[in-house]
Scaffold this motif. Structure first.
Motif, mmCIF file in Angstrom:
data_model
loop_
_atom_site.group_PDB
_atom_site.id
_atom_site.type_symbol
_atom_site.label_atom_id
_atom_site.label_comp_id
_atom_site.label_asym_id
_atom_site.label_seq_id
_atom_site.Cartn_x
_atom_site.Cartn_y
_atom_site.Cartn_z
ATOM 1 N N ILE A 86 0.840 -1.203 0.000
ATOM 2 C CA ILE A 86 0.000 0.000 0.000
ATOM 3 C C ILE A 86 0.873 1.250 0.000
ATOM 4 N N MET A 87 1.906 1.241 0.820
ATOM 5 C CA MET A 87 2.833 2.364 0.874
ATOM 6 C C MET A 87 3.444 2.640 -0.500
ATOM 7 N N ALA A 89 2.243 1.747 -3.467
ATOM 8 C CA ALA A 89 1.216 2.187 -4.416
ATOM 9 C C ALA A 89 0.909 3.674 -4.242
ATOM 10 N N VAL A 90 0.766 4.117 -2.991
ATOM 11 C CA VAL A 90 0.485 5.528 -2.729
ATOM 12 C C VAL A 90 1.663 6.394 -3.177
ATOM 13 N N ALA A 91 2.888 5.940 -2.892
ATOM 14 C CA ALA A 91 4.074 6.707 -3.287
ATOM 15 C C ALA A 91 4.174 6.813 -4.807
ATOM 16 N N LEU A 93 1.739 6.873 -6.933
ATOM 17 C CA LEU A 93 0.735 7.852 -7.368
ATOM 18 C C LEU A 93 1.153 9.281 -7.021
ATOM 19 N N LEU A 94 1.770 9.474 -5.867
ATOM 20 C CA LEU A 94 2.218 10.805 -5.475
ATOM 21 C C LEU A 94 3.406 11.281 -6.307
ATOM 22 N N LEU A 198 1.370 -0.376 -10.598
ATOM 23 C CA LEU A 198 0.254 -0.627 -9.692
ATOM 24 C C LEU A 198 -0.286 -2.045 -9.884
ATOM 25 N N LEU A 242 0.802 5.123 5.016
ATOM 26 C CA LEU A 242 0.394 6.339 4.304
ATOM 27 C C LEU A 242 1.323 7.506 4.625
ATOM 28 N N ALA A 245 4.727 7.179 2.829
ATOM 29 C CA ALA A 245 4.608 7.578 1.429
ATOM 30 C C ALA A 245 4.552 9.098 1.311
ATOM 31 N N LEU A 246 3.783 9.728 2.209
ATOM 32 C CA LEU A 246 3.663 11.183 2.190
ATOM 33 C C LEU A 246 4.992 11.856 2.498
ATOM 34 N N TRP A 249 7.322 11.672 -0.410
ATOM 35 C CA TRP A 249 6.901 12.645 -1.420
ATOM 36 C C TRP A 249 7.357 14.063 -1.023
#
Length: 395
Positions: A86-87, A89-91, A93-94, A198, A242, A245-246, A249
């Motif tokens: 999940i981490m 995938a979010v990274a 996308l960011l 992804l 999450l 990943a943030l 970014w």
């Protein structure tokens, strides 16, 4: 990334008393270091703050890589690995819109893209073995050391020595065959690379479930989450995934490149070697302009070093708030030996493979670098061997 064994995945529901003295020390150290880096630049202060946030996030969820892989291999528990997917995938996308335009706030940015070669593959394999012997990866070593683990502090020392050793041998290893740096987004275009990555992450999860993987640790335990949990932990795995990943970014936006860790370990050991009389001119790697400049400047001017200091102090702060700061204790000889070997092997492997589970794997995959995918493919067999070696060291 670090499961990073300390603290336990099964954190207690009844909170321990806040360790006031340690909390005051942590806050004082953070304020003093923040003031020091602010004198250098606002950018360094922001990166230090990101590092503190990373340290808190890693510690409060016991979020990591080493223990997650070990539990998946021995118990079929894929909770930690699922959080990592999940981490990632979010990274991905960011990172995509920022890397696609190649700039942020008028400044150029670049992803973590490194060469793919036999030496890189060997380095990742060695790193995997070292993770299990040391009991933590790169990020895990930082947050566990910040949490007071004397054994992990020893791993950190030898991690630095191993990374420096690897830098001295890197020129020879670099002669082995390779295909150079491959960015999937540049070769295939973002419209293909993004869904491809992804899809690969989703496929990995499906394969793990098909072969019997189960989630024994909830990604978000809503029933036990309270506002006090934000300060004292434990945090849900999903929250930390999450946030990591943030924060990666944000590192990309502020530093111009993604989160990395192990370059600083090489630098710290090299500075110690210079102090002891070593001449950097004798090394091809350390004769480079960037490396020479880093050796001449304060470590507080080095982006990776400042973030690493932030992670250690962030974990120290989180451990004091949770009342779980580890008190120094004796280390059995075999465990001590594994710590030394694990640190050396991880450091050497990280230098050969252009990074660790963070700089190579996490940031590499988020940047659509083929290197990131090859890194984890080679590190996992190393982890398997390391898991099998652990009983010999009574770990």
């Amino acid at each position: 990334m670090s499961a990073i064994a300390q603290p336990s995945a099964e954190l207690p529901r009844v909170p321990n008393p806040v360790q006031i003295t340690a909390l005051l020390l942590a806050m004082t150290a953070i304020v003093l270091l923040a003031a020091s880096v602010l004198m250098i630049s606002l950018k360094q202060l922001l990166l230090f703050g990101i590092g503190v946030g990373l340290g808190i996030s890693l510690y409060h969820a016991a979020f990591g890589f080493t223990g997650a892989y070990r539990r998946a291999m021995l118990e079929g528990d894929i909770s930690g690995v699922t959080a990592q997917l999940i981490m990632l995938a979010v990274a991905v996308l960011l990172f995509a819109p920022i890397l696609a335009q190649g700039e942020a706030f008028g400044r150029g940015v670049g992803g973590a893209v490194a060469p793919v070669s036999l030496s890189m593959a060997l380095g990742a394999f060695l790193f995997g073995i070292g993770m299990q012997l040391g009991g933590s990866c790169a990020s895990g070593t930082l947050f566990a050391a910040g949490g007071g683990s004397l054994r992990t502090l020893l791993v950190l020392v030898f991690f630095c020595i191993g990374a420096f050793w690897g830098s001295l041998d890197l020129a020879w290893w670099s002669q082995l065959p390779g295909v150079g740096s491959v960015s999937l987004s540049e070769h295939l275009g973002w419209e293909i690379a993004l869904p491809l990555q992804l899809g690969a992450l989703a496929l990995i999860y499906a394969v793990m479930r098909f072969f019997g993987g189960t989630q024994k640790r909830p990604l978000w335990d809503i029933g036990h989450f309270r506002w006090q949990t934000l300060l004292r932990g434990p945090w849900p795995l999903l929250l930390s995934a999450l946030l990591l990943a943030l924060f990666n970014w944000l590192t990309l936006l502020v530093a111009g490149h993604p989160w990395s860790i192990t370059w600083a370990f090489s630098l710290w050991a090299a500075k110690a070697a210079v102090f002891a009389g070593w001449d950097p001119a004798t090394s091809g790697f350390w004769s480079g302009g960037f490396q020479q400049a880093a050796l001449e400047r304060s470590v507080l001017q080095d982006v990776t070093s400042v973030m690493n200091f932030g992670i250690i102090l962030g974990a120290f702060l989180a451990a004091a708030l949770a009342g779980r700061l580890v008190k120094p204790a004796g280390i059995a000889f075999r465990s001590l030996t594994a710590a030394v070997l694990g640190g050396l092997i991880m450091g050497y492997g990280a230098r050969l493979s252009y990074g660790c589970n963070i700089g190579a794997f996490f940031s590499g995959v988020a940047s659509t670098s083929l290197h990131g995918w090859v890194w984890i493919a080679c590190a996992l067999p190393g982890n398997y061997i390391g898991v099998r070696l652990r009983p010999f060291f009574r770990l």
